[in-house]
Design a protein around this motif. Sequence first.
Motif, PDB file in Angstrom:
ATOM      1  N   GLU A   4     -89.148 106.199  97.313  1.00  0.00           N
ATOM      2  CA  GLU A   4     -90.352 107.041  97.318  1.00  0.00           C
ATOM      3  C   GLU A   4     -91.574 106.331  96.745  1.00  0.00           C
ATOM      4  O   GLU A   4     -92.407 106.935  96.070  1.00  0.00           O
ATOM      5  N   GLY A   5     -91.670 105.017  96.984  1.00  0.00           N
ATOM      6  CA  GLY A   5     -92.860 104.288  96.596  1.00  0.00           C
ATOM      7  C   GLY A   5     -93.007 103.994  95.125  1.00  0.00           C
ATOM      8  O   GLY A   5     -94.056 103.502  94.693  1.00  0.00           O
ATOM      9  N   ARG A   6     -92.004 104.301  94.325  1.00  0.00           N
ATOM     10  CA  ARG A   6     -92.091 103.993  92.901  1.00  0.00           C
ATOM     11  C   ARG A   6     -91.939 102.489  92.681  1.00  0.00           C
ATOM     12  O   ARG A   6     -91.228 101.811  93.427  1.00  0.00           O
ATOM     13  N   PRO A   7     -92.588 101.925  91.649  1.00  0.00           N
ATOM     14  CA  PRO A   7     -92.513 100.475  91.450  1.00  0.00           C
ATOM     15  C   PRO A   7     -91.100 100.008  91.124  1.00  0.00           C
ATOM     16  O   PRO A   7     -90.326 100.727  90.489  1.00  0.00           O
ATOM     17  N   GLY A   8     -90.785  98.806  91.586  1.00  0.00           N
ATOM     18  CA  GLY A   8     -89.517  98.171  91.234  1.00  0.00           C
ATOM     19  C   GLY A   8     -89.638  97.451  89.902  1.00  0.00           C
ATOM     20  O   GLY A   8     -90.640  97.580  89.184  1.00  0.00           O
ATOM     21  N   LEU A   9     -88.609  96.665  89.580  1.00  0.00           N
ATOM     22  CA  LEU A   9     -88.583  95.985  88.286  1.00  0.00           C
ATOM     23  C   LEU A   9     -87.831  94.669  88.428  1.00  0.00           C
ATOM     24  O   LEU A   9     -86.793  94.600  89.098  1.00  0.00           O
ATOM     25  N   ALA A  10     -88.359  93.629  87.806  1.00  0.00           N
ATOM     26  CA  ALA A  10     -87.664  92.347  87.697  1.00  0.00           C
ATOM     27  C   ALA A  10     -87.495  92.030  86.218  1.00  0.00           C
ATOM     28  O   ALA A  10     -88.444  92.202  85.429  1.00  0.00           O
ATOM     29  N   GLY A  11     -86.293  91.605  85.832  1.00  0.00           N
ATOM     30  CA  GLY A  11     -86.034  91.403  84.409  1.00  0.00           C
ATOM     31  C   GLY A  11     -85.261  90.133  84.111  1.00  0.00           C
ATOM     32  O   GLY A  11     -84.488  89.643  84.940  1.00  0.00           O
ATOM     33  N   VAL A  12     -85.486  89.604  82.905  1.00  0.00           N
ATOM     34  CA  VAL A  12     -84.715  88.481  82.359  1.00  0.00           C
ATOM     35  C   VAL A  12     -84.297  88.875  80.945  1.00  0.00           C
ATOM     36  O   VAL A  12     -85.151  89.262  80.137  1.00  0.00           O
ATOM     37  N   HIS A  13     -82.995  88.773  80.651  1.00  0.00           N
ATOM     38  CA  HIS A  13     -82.478  89.260  79.378  1.00  0.00           C
ATOM     39  C   HIS A  13     -81.611  88.181  78.721  1.00  0.00           C
ATOM     40  O   HIS A  13     -80.803  87.525  79.388  1.00  0.00           O
ATOM     41  N   TRP A  14     -81.771  88.034  77.406  1.00  0.00           N
ATOM     42  CA  TRP A  14     -81.017  87.045  76.639  1.00  0.00           C
ATOM     43  C   TRP A  14     -79.887  87.760  75.910  1.00  0.00           C
ATOM     44  O   TRP A  14     -80.130  88.627  75.072  1.00  0.00           O
ATOM     45  N   MET A  15     -78.640  87.387  76.231  1.00  0.00           N
ATOM     46  CA  MET A  15     -77.443  88.047  75.695  1.00  0.00           C
ATOM     47  C   MET A  15     -76.767  87.151  74.659  1.00  0.00           C
ATOM     48  O   MET A  15     -76.624  85.944  74.881  1.00  0.00           O
ATOM     49  N   ASN A  16     -76.288  87.760  73.559  1.00  0.00           N
ATOM     50  CA  ASN A  16     -75.638  86.997  72.500  1.00  0.00           C
ATOM     51  C   ASN A  16     -74.470  87.775  71.907  1.00  0.00           C
ATOM     52  O   ASN A  16     -74.616  88.959  71.582  1.00  0.00           O
ATOM     53  N   ASP A  17     -73.330  87.124  71.788  1.00  0.00           N
ATOM     54  CA  ASP A  17     -72.161  87.661  71.076  1.00  0.00           C
ATOM     55  C   ASP A  17     -71.855  86.758  69.890  1.00  0.00           C
ATOM     56  O   ASP A  17     -71.801  85.526  70.038  1.00  0.00           O
ATOM     57  N   PHE A  18     -71.645  87.366  68.721  1.00  0.00           N
ATOM     58  CA  PHE A  18     -71.274  86.632  67.518  1.00  0.00           C
ATOM     59  C   PHE A  18     -69.911  87.144  67.034  1.00  0.00           C
ATOM     60  O   PHE A  18     -69.638  88.347  67.102  1.00  0.00           O
ATOM     61  N   HIS A  19     -69.088  86.237  66.521  1.00  0.00           N
ATOM     62  CA  HIS A  19     -67.736  86.585  66.076  1.00  0.00           C
ATOM     63  C   HIS A  19     -67.572  86.157  64.610  1.00  0.00           C
ATOM     64  O   HIS A  19     -67.026  85.097  64.316  1.00  0.00           O
TER      65      HIS A  19
END
Length: 242
Positions: A121-136
């Motif tokens: 319905e013409g709503r804007p899309g989205l492009a993303g870049v995400h930094w993921m981190n797991d600590f143990h």
Amino acid sequence: MLARSTVSRLLTIAFAWLALASPPALAQNTAGVFGPVVNEGHRSAQYRIAFEADTDAFAHRLHYQESVGDDLMWRIVGQARKTEDSDNDFDFIQGELFWQLNTGRSGWDSGFRFDALVRHEGRPGLAGVHWMNDFHPAERWRLRAVAMTGVQIGDGAADGVFLQFRSQINYRTTQGYSVGLETYSGFGSTDDLAGIKDQSHEVGPYLEAAFAERWTVFASALAGLTDGSQDLNLKLWITRGF
């Protein structure tokens, strides 16, 4: 792996949360605190349902994901939710690519996720870049932190970069299930950052357990901490590995 009777009780409790929550406003939160680890040969499908108490509304989400080697995984996501026009309106479809950068030999796993989201319905899309981190930090404990950035694209797109942060503390019990605490924070766009009261900040506990063969259930409850947050959001996920 949990016994069937235990899993049955967990599912009953989770569905009771969804059924008994009373309305007291944001869109329903079906999101997760995703991690960087890619397992070679992995394939799975997932169904998510979320209930948001402010609007007495449900959202439904489907995933399919598959690894490509030992450091790349792709995922396709589709979601429908209640809106002003429909009880079950198509919301978005999204493609995702996970890229694991290291193997965690030093107690730290890291990677990036790249997203492309399309709405109707013409709503804007989205492009993303995400930094993921797991600590143990210790045996059975995992700390997860995700820094997220996104830009709107298409007609009606807002200016600036949208910023989010998600975190998770996870403990895996000797019985094989996991318990923990999650946080979700949305800060708005860099073009016009919201004040703390208007930002979205949610926190709550979760439980994750395996049952049967290759099945996993996840249940959580999130409480809003600011005026820009939902008062209560309940989530239930069912995952099937292949």
